[in-house]
Motif scaffolding. Structure first.
Motif, PDB file in Angstrom:
ATOM      1  N   GLU A 187      34.274  42.372  43.573  1.00 39.89           N
ATOM      2  CA  GLU A 187      33.242  42.341  42.544  1.00 39.89           C
ATOM      3  C   GLU A 187      31.861  42.604  43.183  1.00 39.89           C
ATOM      4  OE1 GLU A 187      31.142  42.335  39.301  1.00 39.89           O
ATOM      5  OE2 GLU A 187      33.341  42.297  39.290  1.00 39.89           O
ATOM      6  N   PRO A 188      31.183  43.671  42.785  1.00 37.51           N
ATOM      7  CA  PRO A 188      29.909  44.028  43.436  1.00 37.51           C
ATOM      8  C   PRO A 188      28.843  42.933  43.371  1.00 37.51           C
ATOM      9  CG  PRO A 188      30.731  45.855  42.113  1.00 37.51           C
ATOM     10  CD  PRO A 188      31.607  44.673  41.805  1.00 37.51           C
ATOM     11  N   GLU A 189      28.866  42.120  42.327  1.00 40.11           N
ATOM     12  CA  GLU A 189      27.850  41.058  42.228  1.00 40.11           C
ATOM     13  C   GLU A 189      27.944  40.094  43.403  1.00 40.11           C
ATOM     14  OE1 GLU A 189      26.527  37.344  39.325  1.00 40.11           O
ATOM     15  OE2 GLU A 189      27.950  38.854  38.587  1.00 40.11           O
ATOM     16  N   HIS A 191      30.058  40.792  46.218  1.00 39.90           N
ATOM     17  CA  HIS A 191      30.340  41.522  47.458  1.00 39.90           C
ATOM     18  C   HIS A 191      29.760  42.941  47.411  1.00 39.90           C
ATOM     19  CE1 HIS A 191      33.027  38.687  49.524  1.00 39.90           C
ATOM     20  NE2 HIS A 191      33.496  38.375  48.319  1.00 39.90           N
ATOM     21  N   PRO A 192      28.442  43.038  47.417  1.00 39.19           N
ATOM     22  CA  PRO A 192      27.834  44.375  47.388  1.00 39.19           C
ATOM     23  C   PRO A 192      28.063  45.168  48.672  1.00 39.19           C
ATOM     24  CG  PRO A 192      26.151  42.689  47.709  1.00 39.19           C
ATOM     25  CD  PRO A 192      27.429  41.973  47.384  1.00 39.19           C
ATOM     26  N   GLU A 193      28.567  44.497  49.710  1.00 36.66           N
ATOM     27  CA  GLU A 193      28.796  45.192  50.979  1.00 36.66           C
ATOM     28  C   GLU A 193      29.931  46.196  50.918  1.00 36.66           C
ATOM     29  OE1 GLU A 193      31.590  41.686  51.089  1.00 36.66           O
ATOM     30  OE2 GLU A 193      29.518  42.065  50.434  1.00 36.66           O
ATOM     31  N   GLY A 194      30.864  46.007  49.961  1.00 36.40           N
ATOM     32  CA  GLY A 194      31.955  46.967  49.840  1.00 36.40           C
ATOM     33  C   GLY A 194      33.308  46.299  49.723  1.00 36.40           C
ATOM     34  N   ASP A 195      34.322  46.961  50.268  1.00 34.23           N
ATOM     35  CA  ASP A 195      35.696  46.481  50.111  1.00 34.23           C
ATOM     36  C   ASP A 195      36.007  45.311  51.044  1.00 34.23           C
ATOM     37  OD1 ASP A 195      36.192  47.580  52.632  1.00 34.23           O
ATOM     38  OD2 ASP A 195      37.181  49.367  51.848  1.00 34.23           O
ATOM     39  N   VAL A 196      37.236  44.824  50.962  1.00 31.86           N
ATOM     40  CA  VAL A 196      37.625  43.637  51.732  1.00 31.86           C
ATOM     41  C   VAL A 196      37.592  43.917  53.239  1.00 31.86           C
ATOM     42  CG1 VAL A 196      39.412  41.895  52.071  1.00 31.86           C
ATOM     43  CG2 VAL A 196      39.058  42.859  49.809  1.00 31.86           C
ATOM     44  N   TRP A 197      37.905  45.143  53.636  1.00 34.49           N
ATOM     45  CA  TRP A 197      37.866  45.511  55.059  1.00 34.49           C
ATOM     46  C   TRP A 197      36.444  45.361  55.599  1.00 34.49           C
ATOM     47  CZ3 TRP A 197      40.454  46.341  59.392  1.00 34.49           C
ATOM     48  CH2 TRP A 197      39.919  47.173  60.378  1.00 34.49           C
ATOM     49  N   ASP A 241      38.560  40.946  32.267  1.00 31.38           N
ATOM     50  CA  ASP A 241      37.367  40.907  31.410  1.00 31.38           C
ATOM     51  C   ASP A 241      36.207  41.688  32.015  1.00 31.38           C
ATOM     52  OD1 ASP A 241      38.705  39.302  29.566  1.00 31.38           O
ATOM     53  OD2 ASP A 241      38.099  37.452  30.577  1.00 31.38           O
ATOM     54  N   GLY A 242      36.536  42.831  32.574  1.00 32.33           N
ATOM     55  CA  GLY A 242      35.499  43.701  33.119  1.00 32.33           C
ATOM     56  C   GLY A 242      34.979  43.309  34.490  1.00 32.33           C
ATOM     57  N   ARG A 243      35.580  42.316  35.111  1.00 32.12           N
ATOM     58  CA  ARG A 243      35.161  41.875  36.449  1.00 32.12           C
ATOM     59  C   ARG A 243      36.343  41.935  37.403  1.00 32.12           C
ATOM     60  NH1 ARG A 243      30.389  38.661  35.846  1.00 32.12           N
ATOM     61  NH2 ARG A 243      30.289  38.679  38.123  1.00 32.12           N
ATOM     62  N   ILE A 244      36.060  42.244  38.671  1.00 30.77           N
ATOM     63  CA  ILE A 244      37.116  42.278  39.690  1.00 30.77           C
ATOM     64  C   ILE A 244      37.365  40.855  40.171  1.00 30.77           C
ATOM     65  CG2 ILE A 244      37.799  43.158  41.958  1.00 30.77           C
ATOM     66  CD1 ILE A 244      35.932  45.538  41.453  1.00 30.77           C
ATOM     67  N   GLY A 325      29.392  36.817  55.318  1.00 30.69           N
ATOM     68  CA  GLY A 325      29.914  38.132  55.666  1.00 30.69           C
ATOM     69  C   GLY A 325      29.819  39.123  54.525  1.00 30.69           C
ATOM     70  N   ARG A 326      28.624  39.307  54.050  1.00 28.25           N
ATOM     71  CA  ARG A 326      28.349  40.233  52.948  1.00 28.25           C
ATOM     72  C   ARG A 326      26.886  40.636  53.044  1.00 28.25           C
ATOM     73  NH1 ARG A 326      30.674  36.440  48.521  1.00 28.25           N
ATOM     74  NH2 ARG A 326      31.683  35.427  50.262  1.00 28.25           N
ATOM     75  N   SER A 327      26.374  41.379  52.115  1.00 28.84           N
ATOM     76  CA  SER A 327      24.980  41.807  52.204  1.00 28.84           C
ATOM     77  C   SER A 327      24.069  40.586  52.312  1.00 28.84           C
ATOM     78  CB  SER A 327      24.606  42.645  50.983  1.00 28.84           C
ATOM     79  OG  SER A 327      25.406  43.813  50.921  1.00 28.84           O
ATOM     80  N   PRO A 328      22.997  40.675  53.125  1.00 22.40           N
ATOM     81  CA  PRO A 328      22.130  39.512  53.360  1.00 22.40           C
ATOM     82  C   PRO A 328      21.588  38.906  52.070  1.00 22.40           C
ATOM     83  CG  PRO A 328      21.595  41.303  54.869  1.00 22.40           C
ATOM     84  CD  PRO A 328      22.568  41.856  53.868  1.00 22.40           C
TER      85      PRO A 328
END
Length: 409
Positions: A187-189, A191-197, A241-244, A325-328
Protein backbone atom coordinates in the motif's frame (compact mmCIF):
# COMPACT_ATOMS: atom_id res chain seq x y z
CA UNK A 1 56.47 -23.16 14.28
CA UNK A 2 54.73 -24.37 11.11
CA UNK A 3 51.27 -25.93 11.19
CA UNK A 4 49.31 -27.46 8.28
CA UNK A 5 45.88 -25.84 8.27
CA UNK A 6 44.65 -26.49 4.73
CA UNK A 7 45.59 -30.03 3.84
CA UNK A 8 43.52 -30.15 0.65
CA UNK A 9 45.21 -27.07 -0.79
CA UNK A 10 48.58 -27.26 1.01
CA UNK A 11 48.21 -24.17 3.19
CA UNK A 12 50.67 -23.77 6.06
CA UNK A 13 50.52 -21.34 8.97
CA UNK A 14 53.88 -19.94 10.09
CA UNK A 15 53.67 -18.87 13.72
CA UNK A 16 56.48 -16.74 15.16
CA UNK A 17 59.94 -15.93 13.83
CA UNK A 18 61.38 -18.72 11.62
CA UNK A 19 64.86 -17.85 12.90
CA UNK A 20 63.83 -18.64 16.46
CA UNK A 21 64.18 -15.11 17.75
CA UNK A 22 61.68 -13.89 20.30
CA UNK A 23 60.06 -11.29 18.05
CA UNK A 24 56.36 -10.28 18.00
CA UNK A 25 55.80 -11.37 14.40
CA UNK A 26 52.27 -12.00 13.06
CA UNK A 27 50.94 -15.34 11.92
CA UNK A 28 51.39 -15.85 8.19
CA UNK A 29 49.47 -18.26 5.95
CA UNK A 30 51.65 -19.75 3.22
CA UNK A 31 50.05 -21.41 0.18
CA UNK A 32 52.47 -23.39 -1.95
CA UNK A 33 52.38 -22.93 -5.76
CA UNK A 34 50.08 -25.59 -7.13
CA UNK A 35 48.16 -26.80 -10.14
CA UNK A 36 44.46 -27.40 -9.58
CA UNK A 37 42.53 -29.63 -11.94
CA UNK A 38 38.74 -29.80 -11.80
CA UNK A 39 37.81 -33.49 -11.47
CA UNK A 40 34.34 -33.43 -9.89
CA UNK A 41 31.42 -31.16 -9.07
CA UNK A 42 31.46 -29.08 -5.94
CA UNK A 43 33.68 -26.67 -4.10
CA UNK A 44 36.22 -29.38 -3.27
CA UNK A 45 36.16 -31.26 -6.58
CA UNK A 46 39.77 -30.48 -7.47
CA UNK A 47 42.93 -32.51 -7.84
CA UNK A 48 45.79 -30.49 -6.36
CA UNK A 49 49.45 -30.91 -7.33
CA UNK A 50 52.22 -28.80 -5.85
CA UNK A 51 54.55 -27.21 -8.41
CA UNK A 52 57.27 -24.89 -7.04
CA UNK A 53 58.38 -24.15 -10.62
CA UNK A 54 55.20 -22.26 -11.53
CA UNK A 55 55.61 -18.69 -12.69
CA UNK A 56 54.11 -15.95 -10.53
CA UNK A 57 51.43 -15.29 -13.12
CA UNK A 58 50.46 -18.96 -13.38
CA UNK A 59 50.52 -19.45 -9.61
CA UNK A 60 48.06 -16.55 -9.18
CA UNK A 61 45.89 -17.60 -12.11
CA UNK A 62 43.53 -19.74 -10.05
CA UNK A 63 42.74 -16.98 -7.58
CA UNK A 64 39.16 -15.75 -7.77
CA UNK A 65 39.40 -11.97 -8.10
CA UNK A 66 42.31 -9.84 -9.24
CA UNK A 67 42.43 -7.96 -5.94
CA UNK A 68 43.17 -11.34 -4.33
CA UNK A 69 45.91 -12.13 -6.86
CA UNK A 70 48.40 -9.52 -5.67
CA UNK A 71 51.59 -10.97 -4.17
CA UNK A 72 54.01 -9.37 -1.77
CA UNK A 73 57.64 -10.36 -1.30
CA UNK A 74 58.39 -9.87 2.41
CA UNK A 75 62.14 -10.02 1.78
CA UNK A 76 62.37 -7.35 -0.92
CA UNK A 77 59.19 -5.42 -0.22
CA UNK A 78 58.17 -5.82 -3.87
CA UNK A 79 54.50 -6.14 -4.84
CA UNK A 80 53.85 -8.49 -7.74
CA UNK A 81 50.72 -7.80 -9.77
CA UNK A 82 50.44 -10.20 -12.73
CA UNK A 83 46.69 -9.69 -13.22
CA UNK A 84 46.35 -5.89 -12.76
CA UNK A 85 44.78 -6.22 -9.34
CA UNK A 86 46.17 -2.88 -8.18
CA UNK A 87 44.10 -1.09 -10.85
CA UNK A 88 40.97 -2.86 -9.70
CA UNK A 89 41.78 -2.15 -6.06
CA UNK A 90 42.15 1.53 -6.86
CA UNK A 91 38.88 1.53 -8.82
CA UNK A 92 37.10 -0.47 -6.08
CA UNK A 93 36.14 -3.23 -8.48
CA UNK A 94 35.96 -7.02 -8.32
CA UNK A 95 37.07 -8.70 -11.53
CA UNK A 96 37.60 -12.41 -12.20
CA UNK A 97 41.23 -13.38 -12.78
CA UNK A 98 40.63 -16.04 -15.42
CA UNK A 99 37.16 -16.74 -16.86
CA UNK A 100 38.01 -20.38 -17.54
CA UNK A 101 39.10 -21.21 -14.00
CA UNK A 102 36.69 -18.85 -12.21
CA UNK A 103 33.58 -20.79 -13.21
CA UNK A 104 35.00 -24.09 -11.93
CA UNK A 105 34.25 -23.11 -8.32
CA UNK A 106 30.64 -22.05 -7.85
CA UNK A 107 31.32 -20.73 -4.34
CA UNK A 108 33.10 -17.79 -5.98
CA UNK A 109 29.75 -16.37 -7.04
CA UNK A 110 28.67 -16.06 -3.39
CA UNK A 111 32.12 -14.78 -2.44
CA UNK A 112 31.65 -12.03 -4.98
CA UNK A 113 28.29 -11.15 -3.41
CA UNK A 114 29.57 -10.81 0.14
CA UNK A 115 32.93 -9.23 -0.77
CA UNK A 116 31.25 -6.57 -2.90
CA UNK A 117 29.04 -5.70 0.07
CA UNK A 118 31.79 -5.76 2.70
CA UNK A 119 34.26 -3.76 0.62
CA UNK A 120 31.52 -1.67 -1.02
CA UNK A 121 33.04 -2.46 -4.42
CA UNK A 122 31.35 -2.84 -7.78
CA UNK A 123 31.63 -6.03 -9.82
CA UNK A 124 33.01 -5.91 -13.34
CA UNK A 125 30.19 -6.47 -15.93
CA UNK A 126 32.01 -9.38 -17.58
CA UNK A 127 32.41 -11.00 -14.17
CA UNK A 128 28.70 -10.50 -13.50
CA UNK A 129 27.95 -12.34 -16.74
CA UNK A 130 30.30 -15.15 -15.72
CA UNK A 131 28.59 -15.50 -12.34
CA UNK A 132 25.14 -15.62 -13.85
CA UNK A 133 26.19 -18.61 -15.97
CA UNK A 134 27.45 -20.66 -13.03
CA UNK A 135 25.15 -23.38 -11.70
CA UNK A 136 24.91 -23.15 -7.94
CA UNK A 137 23.21 -26.48 -7.21
CA UNK A 138 26.45 -28.18 -6.16
CA UNK A 139 27.01 -26.05 -3.06
CA UNK A 140 26.31 -27.67 0.33
CA UNK A 141 24.24 -25.75 2.85
CA UNK A 142 27.24 -25.14 5.08
CA UNK A 143 29.04 -23.30 2.27
CA UNK A 144 25.99 -21.22 1.42
CA UNK A 145 25.56 -20.24 5.05
CA UNK A 146 29.26 -19.46 5.42
CA UNK A 147 29.05 -16.75 2.76
CA UNK A 148 25.66 -15.48 3.93
CA UNK A 149 26.93 -15.24 7.49
CA UNK A 150 29.90 -13.14 6.34
CA UNK A 151 27.52 -10.84 4.51
CA UNK A 152 25.26 -10.40 7.52
CA UNK A 153 27.97 -9.93 10.11
CA UNK A 154 30.68 -8.07 8.20
CA UNK A 155 28.89 -5.77 5.76
CA UNK A 156 28.00 -2.29 6.93
CA UNK A 157 25.07 -2.39 4.50
CA UNK A 158 23.85 -5.97 3.90
CA UNK A 159 21.44 -4.59 1.29
CA UNK A 160 24.39 -4.16 -1.08
CA UNK A 161 25.10 -7.89 -0.91
CA UNK A 162 21.44 -8.74 -1.43
CA UNK A 163 21.30 -6.49 -4.47
CA UNK A 164 24.39 -8.20 -5.87
CA UNK A 165 22.81 -11.57 -5.06
CA UNK A 166 19.95 -10.49 -7.30
CA UNK A 167 22.25 -9.26 -10.10
CA UNK A 168 24.35 -12.45 -9.95
CA UNK A 169 21.21 -14.65 -10.15
CA UNK A 170 21.85 -16.11 -6.69
CA UNK A 171 18.39 -15.12 -5.49
CA UNK A 172 16.49 -16.75 -8.33
CA UNK A 173 18.62 -19.92 -8.23
CA UNK A 174 18.84 -20.53 -4.48
CA UNK A 175 16.37 -18.42 -2.51
CA UNK A 176 12.78 -18.57 -3.85
CA UNK A 177 11.50 -16.91 -0.68
CA UNK A 178 13.51 -13.78 -1.51
CA UNK A 179 12.66 -13.98 -5.21
CA UNK A 180 8.96 -13.85 -4.32
CA UNK A 181 9.41 -10.48 -2.59
CA UNK A 182 10.39 -8.77 -5.84
CA UNK A 183 7.36 -7.13 -7.40
CA UNK A 184 5.08 -7.92 -4.44
CA UNK A 185 3.15 -4.64 -4.07
CA UNK A 186 2.49 -2.71 -0.87
CA UNK A 187 0.00 0.00 0.00
CA UNK A 188 1.69 3.26 -1.13
CA UNK A 189 0.35 5.22 1.85
CA UNK A 190 2.35 3.02 4.22
CA UNK A 191 5.11 1.89 1.88
CA UNK A 192 5.92 4.62 -0.64
CA UNK A 193 9.40 3.11 -1.02
CA UNK A 194 8.07 0.38 -3.31
CA UNK A 195 7.65 -3.38 -3.23
CA UNK A 196 8.44 -5.82 -0.43
CA UNK A 197 11.95 -6.48 -1.80
CA UNK A 198 12.90 -2.79 -1.60
CA UNK A 199 11.39 -2.52 1.87
CA UNK A 200 13.38 -5.56 3.03
CA UNK A 201 16.65 -4.08 1.72
CA UNK A 202 16.05 -0.84 3.60
CA UNK A 203 15.09 -2.68 6.78
CA UNK A 204 18.22 -4.86 6.62
CA UNK A 205 20.58 -1.89 6.75
CA UNK A 206 18.74 -0.42 9.72
CA UNK A 207 18.81 -3.75 11.55
CA UNK A 208 22.54 -4.10 10.85
CA UNK A 209 23.22 -0.68 12.33
CA UNK A 210 21.02 -1.14 15.39
CA UNK A 211 22.30 -4.64 16.23
CA UNK A 212 26.05 -4.08 15.79
CA UNK A 213 26.80 -4.27 19.54
CA UNK A 214 24.94 -7.54 20.17
CA UNK A 215 26.66 -10.91 20.58
CA UNK A 216 27.04 -12.79 17.30
CA UNK A 217 24.15 -15.21 17.77
CA UNK A 218 21.67 -12.50 18.76
CA UNK A 219 22.78 -10.21 15.97
CA UNK A 220 22.22 -13.01 13.49
CA UNK A 221 18.76 -13.59 14.98
CA UNK A 222 17.84 -9.94 14.37
CA UNK A 223 19.28 -9.87 10.85
CA UNK A 224 17.78 -13.17 9.74
CA UNK A 225 14.39 -12.28 11.19
CA UNK A 226 14.47 -8.91 9.44
CA UNK A 227 15.39 -10.63 6.18
CA UNK A 228 12.49 -13.09 6.59
CA UNK A 229 9.92 -10.89 8.30
CA UNK A 230 7.71 -10.33 5.24
CA UNK A 231 8.05 -13.77 3.65
CA UNK A 232 4.31 -14.18 4.20
CA UNK A 233 3.30 -11.19 2.11
CA UNK A 234 3.44 -12.74 -1.37
CA UNK A 235 0.87 -15.36 -0.35
CA UNK A 236 -1.45 -12.95 1.48
CA UNK A 237 -1.32 -9.70 -0.50
CA UNK A 238 -4.62 -8.75 -2.08
CA UNK A 239 -6.64 -5.68 -3.01
CA UNK A 240 -9.34 -5.12 -0.38
CA UNK A 241 -11.74 -2.18 -0.73
CA UNK A 242 -9.31 -0.40 -3.00
CA UNK A 243 -6.32 -0.83 -0.67
CA UNK A 244 -3.41 -3.29 -0.82
CA UNK A 245 -3.58 -5.51 2.25
CA UNK A 246 -1.54 -8.44 3.57
CA UNK A 247 -3.68 -9.78 6.38
CA UNK A 248 -2.06 -12.39 8.66
CA UNK A 249 1.22 -12.28 6.77
CA UNK A 250 3.08 -12.85 10.04
CA UNK A 251 1.55 -16.31 10.43
CA UNK A 252 1.89 -17.01 6.70
CA UNK A 253 5.59 -16.19 6.91
CA UNK A 254 6.43 -18.99 9.32
CA UNK A 255 6.60 -21.84 6.79
CA UNK A 256 8.71 -20.00 4.17
CA UNK A 257 11.01 -18.91 6.99
CA UNK A 258 11.43 -22.53 8.03
CA UNK A 259 12.18 -23.48 4.41
CA UNK A 260 14.78 -20.71 4.14
CA UNK A 261 16.48 -21.77 7.39
CA UNK A 262 16.36 -25.42 6.30
CA UNK A 263 18.15 -24.58 3.06
CA UNK A 264 20.99 -23.06 5.09
CA UNK A 265 20.77 -25.72 7.83
CA UNK A 266 20.41 -23.07 10.51
CA UNK A 267 19.64 -24.54 13.92
CA UNK A 268 21.60 -23.81 17.10
CA UNK A 269 24.69 -21.63 17.34
CA UNK A 270 26.90 -22.09 20.37
CA UNK A 271 23.98 -23.50 22.37
CA UNK A 272 21.68 -20.64 21.32
CA UNK A 273 18.51 -21.77 19.53
CA UNK A 274 18.91 -19.42 16.60
CA UNK A 275 16.28 -21.16 14.49
CA UNK A 276 13.56 -20.92 17.13
CA UNK A 277 14.33 -17.28 17.83
CA UNK A 278 14.16 -16.27 14.16
CA UNK A 279 10.85 -18.07 13.58
CA UNK A 280 9.28 -16.49 16.65
CA UNK A 281 10.53 -13.02 15.74
CA UNK A 282 8.99 -13.38 12.28
CA UNK A 283 5.71 -14.65 13.74
CA UNK A 284 5.49 -11.72 16.17
CA UNK A 285 7.13 -8.84 14.30
CA UNK A 286 3.89 -6.81 14.39
CA UNK A 287 3.21 -7.48 18.08
CA UNK A 288 4.78 -4.22 19.36
CA UNK A 289 2.41 -2.26 17.11
CA UNK A 290 -0.59 -4.40 18.12
CA UNK A 291 0.22 -3.98 21.81
CA UNK A 292 0.62 -0.23 21.39
CA UNK A 293 -2.69 0.08 19.55
CA UNK A 294 -4.45 -1.67 22.45
CA UNK A 295 -2.14 -0.37 25.17
CA UNK A 296 -4.91 0.50 27.60
CA UNK A 297 -5.90 -3.18 27.73
CA UNK A 298 -2.48 -4.87 27.54
CA UNK A 299 -1.33 -5.99 30.97
CA UNK A 300 2.11 -6.94 32.25
CA UNK A 301 1.24 -10.60 31.85
CA UNK A 302 1.10 -10.24 28.07
CA UNK A 303 4.70 -9.00 28.01
CA UNK A 304 5.91 -11.75 30.34
CA UNK A 305 4.18 -14.43 28.27
CA UNK A 306 5.60 -13.01 25.06
CA UNK A 307 9.05 -13.24 26.65
CA UNK A 308 8.54 -17.00 27.04
CA UNK A 309 8.51 -17.30 23.24
CA UNK A 310 11.28 -14.90 22.21
CA UNK A 311 13.63 -12.16 23.41
CA UNK A 312 11.62 -8.91 23.45
CA UNK A 313 14.79 -6.79 23.08
CA UNK A 314 15.44 -8.51 19.74
CA UNK A 315 11.79 -8.15 18.73
CA UNK A 316 12.08 -4.41 19.36
CA UNK A 317 15.02 -4.19 16.93
CA UNK A 318 13.24 -6.20 14.22
CA UNK A 319 10.03 -4.19 14.62
CA UNK A 320 11.97 -0.93 14.58
CA UNK A 321 13.80 -1.90 11.37
CA UNK A 322 10.46 -2.85 9.82
CA UNK A 323 8.98 0.47 10.86
CA UNK A 324 11.86 2.62 9.56
CA UNK A 325 12.60 0.53 6.47
CA UNK A 326 10.56 2.74 4.19
CA UNK A 327 10.64 6.32 2.93
CA UNK A 328 11.85 8.70 5.70
CA UNK A 329 9.23 10.00 8.09
CA UNK A 330 6.41 7.75 6.91
CA UNK A 331 6.02 5.72 10.05
CA UNK A 332 7.03 6.96 13.54
CA UNK A 333 8.52 4.53 16.05
CA UNK A 334 6.21 5.50 18.92
CA UNK A 335 4.92 1.93 19.21
CA UNK A 336 8.39 0.39 19.31
CA UNK A 337 9.70 2.85 21.93
CA UNK A 338 6.63 2.35 24.10
CA UNK A 339 7.04 -1.41 23.76
CA UNK A 340 10.72 -1.50 24.78
CA UNK A 341 10.00 0.88 27.66
CA UNK A 342 7.44 -1.56 29.07
CA UNK A 343 9.76 -4.51 28.44
CA UNK A 344 12.67 -2.89 30.28
CA UNK A 345 10.43 -1.75 33.10
CA UNK A 346 9.42 -5.38 33.66
CA UNK A 347 12.98 -6.68 33.24
CA UNK A 348 12.03 -9.18 30.53
CA UNK A 349 14.36 -7.98 27.76
CA UNK A 350 16.02 -11.40 27.37
CA UNK A 351 13.26 -13.70 28.54
CA UNK A 352 10.46 -14.38 30.97
CA UNK A 353 11.08 -14.39 34.73
CA UNK A 354 12.17 -17.66 36.26
CA UNK A 355 9.48 -19.51 38.24
CA UNK A 356 9.46 -18.67 41.93
CA UNK A 357 7.79 -21.92 42.93
CA UNK A 358 9.72 -25.09 42.13
CA UNK A 359 8.87 -28.75 42.46
CA UNK A 360 11.07 -29.13 45.53
CA UNK A 361 8.95 -26.57 47.36
CA UNK A 362 5.87 -28.73 46.81
CA UNK A 363 7.68 -31.87 47.96
CA UNK A 364 8.63 -29.99 51.12
CA UNK A 365 4.91 -29.34 51.62
CA UNK A 366 4.32 -33.08 51.56
CA UNK A 367 2.96 -33.39 48.02
CA UNK A 368 3.91 -36.74 46.50
CA UNK A 369 5.90 -36.80 43.25
CA UNK A 370 3.62 -37.04 40.24
CA UNK A 371 1.52 -35.05 37.75
CA UNK A 372 0.03 -32.91 40.51
CA UNK A 373 3.43 -31.28 41.09
CA UNK A 374 3.52 -30.10 37.48
CA UNK A 375 -0.07 -28.91 37.55
CA UNK A 376 0.41 -26.79 40.64
CA UNK A 377 3.77 -25.29 39.60
CA UNK A 378 2.35 -24.35 36.18
CA UNK A 379 -0.73 -22.77 37.72
CA UNK A 380 1.30 -20.74 40.20
CA UNK A 381 3.68 -19.65 37.46
CA UNK A 382 0.74 -18.29 35.45
CA UNK A 383 -0.22 -16.27 38.54
CA UNK A 384 3.37 -15.04 38.73
CA UNK A 385 3.26 -13.90 35.08
CA UNK A 386 0.07 -11.97 35.82
CA UNK A 387 1.70 -10.32 38.85
CA UNK A 388 -0.57 -12.03 41.38
CA UNK A 389 2.42 -13.87 42.89
CA UNK A 390 5.54 -11.81 43.60
CA UNK A 391 7.49 -13.79 46.20
CA UNK A 392 7.96 -17.32 47.57
CA UNK A 393 5.60 -16.83 50.49
CA UNK A 394 2.82 -15.84 48.13
CA UNK A 395 3.65 -18.72 45.79
CA UNK A 396 3.47 -21.27 48.60
CA UNK A 397 0.21 -19.80 49.85
CA UNK A 398 -1.35 -20.18 46.38
CA UNK A 399 0.08 -23.69 46.09
CA UNK A 400 -1.51 -24.73 49.38
CA UNK A 401 -4.83 -23.38 48.16
CA UNK A 402 -4.63 -25.26 44.86
CA UNK A 403 -3.67 -28.48 46.62
CA UNK A 404 -6.51 -28.10 49.10
CA UNK A 405 -9.06 -27.42 46.36
CA UNK A 406 -7.97 -30.58 44.55
CA UNK A 407 -8.35 -32.84 47.57
CA UNK A 408 -11.47 -35.05 47.62
CA UNK A 409 -14.08 -34.01 50.08
Amino acid sequence: MVRLVGESFAVYKVIGDPAGRDLPLPEVDVSLPRRDTKVARGHRGFEVTGDPGLSVSEAARRRDFTVNALLHDPLTGETLDPWRGADDLRDRRLRAVDPDTFVEDSLRVLRGMQLAARLEFTIDPDTVSLCRRVALDDLPAERLWGEMEKLLLKARRPSLGLEWADHLAIVEKIFPELEALKGCPQEPEWHPEGDVWIHTLLAMDLAADDSHALPKEKRLAVLLATLCHDFGKPATTAMVDGRIRSYDHEEAGIEPTRAFLDRLKIHSLGGYDLRHQVIQLVAHHLTPSHYYKHRDNVGDGAFRRLARKLEPELLYLVSRADCLGRSPGVFPTDAQEWFIGRVRGLGVESGAPKPILLGRHLLDLGLAPGPEVGRVTRAVYEMQLDGRVIDLDGAIREARRLISEAEPR
